[in-house]
Design a protein around this motif. Structure first.
Motif, PDB file in Angstrom:
ATOM      1  N   UNK A 157       0.844  -1.199   0.000  1.00 55.97           N
ATOM      2  CA  UNK A 157       0.000   0.000   0.000  1.00 55.97           C
ATOM      3  C   UNK A 157       0.877   1.246   0.000  1.00 55.97           C
ATOM      4  N   UNK A 158       0.537   2.189  -0.860  1.00 56.05           N
ATOM      5  CA  UNK A 158       1.246   3.475  -0.907  1.00 56.05           C
ATOM      6  C   UNK A 158       0.348   4.521  -0.250  1.00 56.05           C
ATOM      7  N   UNK A 159       0.734   5.079   0.888  1.00 57.06           N
ATOM      8  CA  UNK A 159      -0.131   6.055   1.574  1.00 57.06           C
ATOM      9  C   UNK A 159      -0.292   7.332   0.754  1.00 57.06           C
ATOM     10  N   UNK A 160      -1.462   7.926   0.889  1.00 55.02           N
ATOM     11  CA  UNK A 160      -1.698   9.192   0.182  1.00 55.02           C
ATOM     12  C   UNK A 160      -1.194  10.361   1.027  1.00 55.02           C
ATOM     13  N   UNK A 161      -0.934  11.479   0.363  1.00 60.46           N
ATOM     14  CA  UNK A 161      -0.513  12.704   1.031  1.00 60.46           C
ATOM     15  C   UNK A 161      -1.743  13.585   1.278  1.00 60.46           C
ATOM     16  N   UNK A 162      -1.598  14.501   2.236  1.00 60.82           N
ATOM     17  CA  UNK A 162      -2.705  15.410   2.553  1.00 60.82           C
ATOM     18  C   UNK A 162      -2.317  16.839   2.194  1.00 60.82           C
ATOM     19  N   UNK A 163      -3.159  17.450   1.375  1.00 66.30           N
ATOM     20  CA  UNK A 163      -2.962  18.850   1.013  1.00 66.30           C
ATOM     21  C   UNK A 163      -3.965  19.705   1.795  1.00 66.30           C
ATOM     22  N   UNK A 164      -3.497  20.857   2.258  1.00 62.67           N
ATOM     23  CA  UNK A 164      -4.368  21.758   3.012  1.00 62.67           C
ATOM     24  C   UNK A 164      -4.526  23.060   2.233  1.00 62.67           C
ATOM     25  N   UNK A 165      -5.765  23.542   2.175  1.00 61.22           N
ATOM     26  CA  UNK A 165      -6.009  24.803   1.488  1.00 61.22           C
ATOM     27  C   UNK A 165      -7.055  25.607   2.257  1.00 61.22           C
ATOM     28  N   UNK A 172     -12.618  29.652  11.543  1.00 63.92           N
ATOM     29  CA  UNK A 172     -11.278  29.265  11.982  1.00 63.92           C
ATOM     30  C   UNK A 172     -11.383  28.153  13.019  1.00 63.92           C
ATOM     31  N   UNK A 173     -10.386  27.242  12.949  1.00 67.71           N
ATOM     32  CA  UNK A 173     -10.384  26.124  13.890  1.00 67.71           C
ATOM     33  C   UNK A 173     -11.142  24.914  13.384  1.00 67.71           C
ATOM     34  N   UNK A 174     -11.790  25.036  12.230  1.00 67.70           N
ATOM     35  CA  UNK A 174     -12.525  23.895  11.676  1.00 67.70           C
ATOM     36  C   UNK A 174     -11.876  23.451  10.367  1.00 67.70           C
ATOM     37  N   UNK A 175     -12.053  22.170  10.051  1.00 72.05           N
ATOM     38  CA  UNK A 175     -11.521  21.603   8.819  1.00 72.05           C
ATOM     39  C   UNK A 175     -12.592  20.750   8.165  1.00 72.05           C
ATOM     40  N   UNK A 176     -12.446  20.589   6.861  1.00 69.23           N
ATOM     41  CA  UNK A 176     -13.410  19.787   6.113  1.00 69.23           C
ATOM     42  C   UNK A 176     -12.673  19.078   4.982  1.00 69.23           C
ATOM     43  N   UNK A 177     -12.943  17.784   4.825  1.00 71.66           N
ATOM     44  CA  UNK A 177     -12.305  17.013   3.747  1.00 71.66           C
ATOM     45  C   UNK A 177     -13.014  17.348   2.442  1.00 71.66           C
ATOM     46  N   UNK A 178     -12.286  17.998   1.550  1.00 76.33           N
ATOM     47  CA  UNK A 178     -12.852  18.374   0.263  1.00 76.33           C
ATOM     48  C   UNK A 178     -12.734  17.240  -0.758  1.00 76.33           C
ATOM     49  N   UNK A 179     -11.592  16.541  -0.723  1.00 81.30           N
ATOM     50  CA  UNK A 179     -11.367  15.386  -1.609  1.00 81.30           C
ATOM     51  C   UNK A 179     -10.806  14.250  -0.770  1.00 81.30           C
ATOM     52  N   UNK A 180     -11.534  13.142  -0.664  1.00 82.99           N
ATOM     53  CA  UNK A 180     -11.028  12.017   0.133  1.00 82.99           C
ATOM     54  C   UNK A 180      -9.752  11.449  -0.481  1.00 82.99           C
ATOM     55  N   UNK A 181      -8.822  11.054   0.365  1.00 84.46           N
ATOM     56  CA  UNK A 181      -7.585  10.428  -0.102  1.00 84.46           C
ATOM     57  C   UNK A 181      -7.804   8.961  -0.438  1.00 84.46           C
ATOM     58  N   UNK A 182      -7.083   8.498  -1.420  1.00 85.41           N
ATOM     59  CA  UNK A 182      -7.159   7.093  -1.831  1.00 85.41           C
ATOM     60  C   UNK A 182      -5.739   6.530  -1.845  1.00 85.41           C
ATOM     61  N   UNK A 183      -5.545   5.408  -1.164  1.00 81.32           N
ATOM     62  CA  UNK A 183      -4.226   4.781  -1.132  1.00 81.32           C
ATOM     63  C   UNK A 183      -3.884   4.179  -2.493  1.00 81.32           C
ATOM     64  N   UNK A 184      -2.618   4.269  -2.841  1.00 79.23           N
ATOM     65  CA  UNK A 184      -2.152   3.631  -4.064  1.00 79.23           C
ATOM     66  C   UNK A 184      -1.725   2.195  -3.777  1.00 79.23           C
ATOM     67  N   UNK A 185      -1.463   1.450  -4.819  1.00 75.09           N
ATOM     68  CA  UNK A 185      -1.054   0.049  -4.666  1.00 75.09           C
ATOM     69  C   UNK A 185       0.104  -0.258  -5.611  1.00 75.09           C
ATOM     70  N   UNK A 186       1.046  -1.037  -5.079  1.00 70.37           N
ATOM     71  CA  UNK A 186       2.197  -1.485  -5.865  1.00 70.37           C
ATOM     72  C   UNK A 186       2.253  -3.005  -5.792  1.00 70.37           C
ATOM     73  N   UNK A 187       2.350  -3.627  -6.955  1.00 68.26           N
ATOM     74  CA  UNK A 187       2.492  -5.085  -7.007  1.00 68.26           C
ATOM     75  C   UNK A 187       3.976  -5.427  -7.033  1.00 68.26           C
ATOM     76  N   UNK A 188       4.393  -6.258  -6.076  1.00 71.13           N
ATOM     77  CA  UNK A 188       5.803  -6.625  -5.963  1.00 71.13           C
ATOM     78  C   UNK A 188       5.948  -8.099  -6.336  1.00 71.13           C
ATOM     79  N   UNK A 189       6.703  -8.345  -7.401  1.00 71.78           N
ATOM     80  CA  UNK A 189       6.956  -9.717  -7.844  1.00 71.78           C
ATOM     81  C   UNK A 189       8.405 -10.063  -7.507  1.00 71.78           C
ATOM     82  N   UNK A 190       8.570 -11.048  -6.632  1.00 71.08           N
ATOM     83  CA  UNK A 190       9.903 -11.470  -6.204  1.00 71.08           C
ATOM     84  C   UNK A 190      10.194 -12.854  -6.769  1.00 71.08           C
ATOM     85  N   UNK A 191      11.289 -12.944  -7.506  1.00 68.36           N
ATOM     86  CA  UNK A 191      11.712 -14.225  -8.076  1.00 68.36           C
ATOM     87  C   UNK A 191      13.004 -14.650  -7.402  1.00 68.36           C
ATOM     88  N   UNK A 192      12.983 -15.844  -6.792  1.00 66.23           N
ATOM     89  CA  UNK A 192      14.158 -16.401  -6.128  1.00 66.23           C
ATOM     90  C   UNK A 192      14.678 -17.556  -6.983  1.00 66.23           C
TER      91      UNK A 192
END
Length: 326
Positions: A157-165, A172-192
């Motif tokens: 799993x590749x974690x998403x970053x958070x941008x603030x605007x 003031x003092x309140x926050x709201x998620x404008x765009x939900x973050x989505x984790x990325x994915x990496x497929x790892x193929x290991x050959x021994x």
């Protein structure tokens, strides 16, 4: 003196000649020329009454074992022109992967022929200590390295970053998620890679199957309204609160900078800090309007007008909270 019959002598002579001629023909038929090929070394043997293949090999000092090739068979009677082939088996050792070494006798000419003879199959990745076309010699060891590989596939799993605007619609003092973050994915193929069961190398391939989507968070920049409770119990909202130094004065009837008469609720301010006409609430004083100025009123400082000199003296000088009303 005995008389000899000439007719008898003639018959005897004829018989003798016939015997001599017949004997010469039998001897010529018994004389043989034999070709012998021993492991590629060729020789010719000639003679009378040579017997069988075994007899000739023995006379020539050519030894053969149970694994050797002899053609024709050793019991074959020799005739003129017989060709004898002798091929001695060669002793070699086969080391197949992790198996115990095996000693064999073979008539094969090359390494490839030996493997075929012993029904040993090689996979594409397997390695030979000798090339397949190498000629077989006694005492050789043919080592086979069995190469296999194991493939494992995992997902990371590749974690998403958070941008603030800034968001002017939020307090003031309140926050709201404008765009939900989505984790990325990496497929790892290991050959021994393994050689004879032992890992000798490994390769890792990383492939992004889903790009992460950054989360966008809006933070409020809008000032939260301040609720002011007066002594009468009335609640009013203020847009701003300031801590200021306050002085009291009393000059009933005097004219203010805005043209009105000074009285209770007249507040002198620095217009660069609080614009004239601004409605205010001052703790310990009450409501008022910024309607006057003064030469000594600079920065975070105000003057509060009282209707009586006594009230002004009682208030004196103090630090107060000043609320700018909506």
């Amino acid at each position: 003196m005995r008389k000899v019959n000439r007719k008898s002598i003639y018959c005897l002579s004829a018989a003798a000649v016939a015997l001599l001629i017949g004997g010469s023909a039998t001897a010529a038929t018994a004389y043989k020329t034999i070709s012998v090929d021993v492991d590629g070394n060729k020789q010719t043997v000639q003679g009378f009454e040579l017997g069988t293949v075994a007899d000739l090999l023995k006379k020539q000092g050519i030894q053969v074992g149970k694994d050797d090739l002899v053609q024709p068979t050793v019991t074959k009677e020799l005739t003129d022109g017989t060709q004898i082939l002798v091929k001695h088996a060669k002793a070699i050792v086969i080391q197949d992967g992790t198996k115990d070494p095996v000693s064999v006798h073979t008539l094969a000419d090359t390494v490839a022929d030996v493997l075929k003879e012993l029904q040993i199959t090689l996979n594409e990745a397997d390695k030979l200590s000798l090339t397949a076309t190498t000629s077989i010699e006694s005492g050789q060891t043919i080592a086979i390295t069995r190469r296999t590989q194991e493939v494992k596939v995992a997902e990371e799993v590749v974690p998403f970053q958070t941008e603030r605007q800034p968001d002017a619609e939020q307090y003031t003092g309140t926050e709201n998620v404008l765009t939900p973050g989505v984790e990325g994915k990496v497929q790892i193929t290991t050959t021994v890679y393994y050689e004879n069961g032992e890992a000798v190398d490994r390769k890792e391939d990383r492939k992004t199957t889903a790009e992460p989507v950054n989360q966008v968070v809006g933070f409020g920049t809008k000032q939260r309204p301040i609720v002011v409770a007066s002594r009468s119990g009335e609640n009013m909202q203020a847009s701003k609160m300031m801590t200021m130094a306050a002085s009291a004065y009393s000059m009933p009837g005097s004219r203010t900078a805005t043209g009105g008469a000074a009285g209770q609720g007249t507040i002198a301010v620095d217009p660069s800090v609080i614009p004239l006409g601004t409605r205010l609430y001052i703790e310990g004083y009450g409501y008022g309007v910024a309607s006057d100025v003064g030469g000594a009123i600079k920065g975070n400082r105000i003057d509060l007008h009282f209707d009586s000199q006594a009230a002004a003296l009682q208030f004196g000088r103090r630090t107060v909270q000043v609320y700018v009303l909506n």
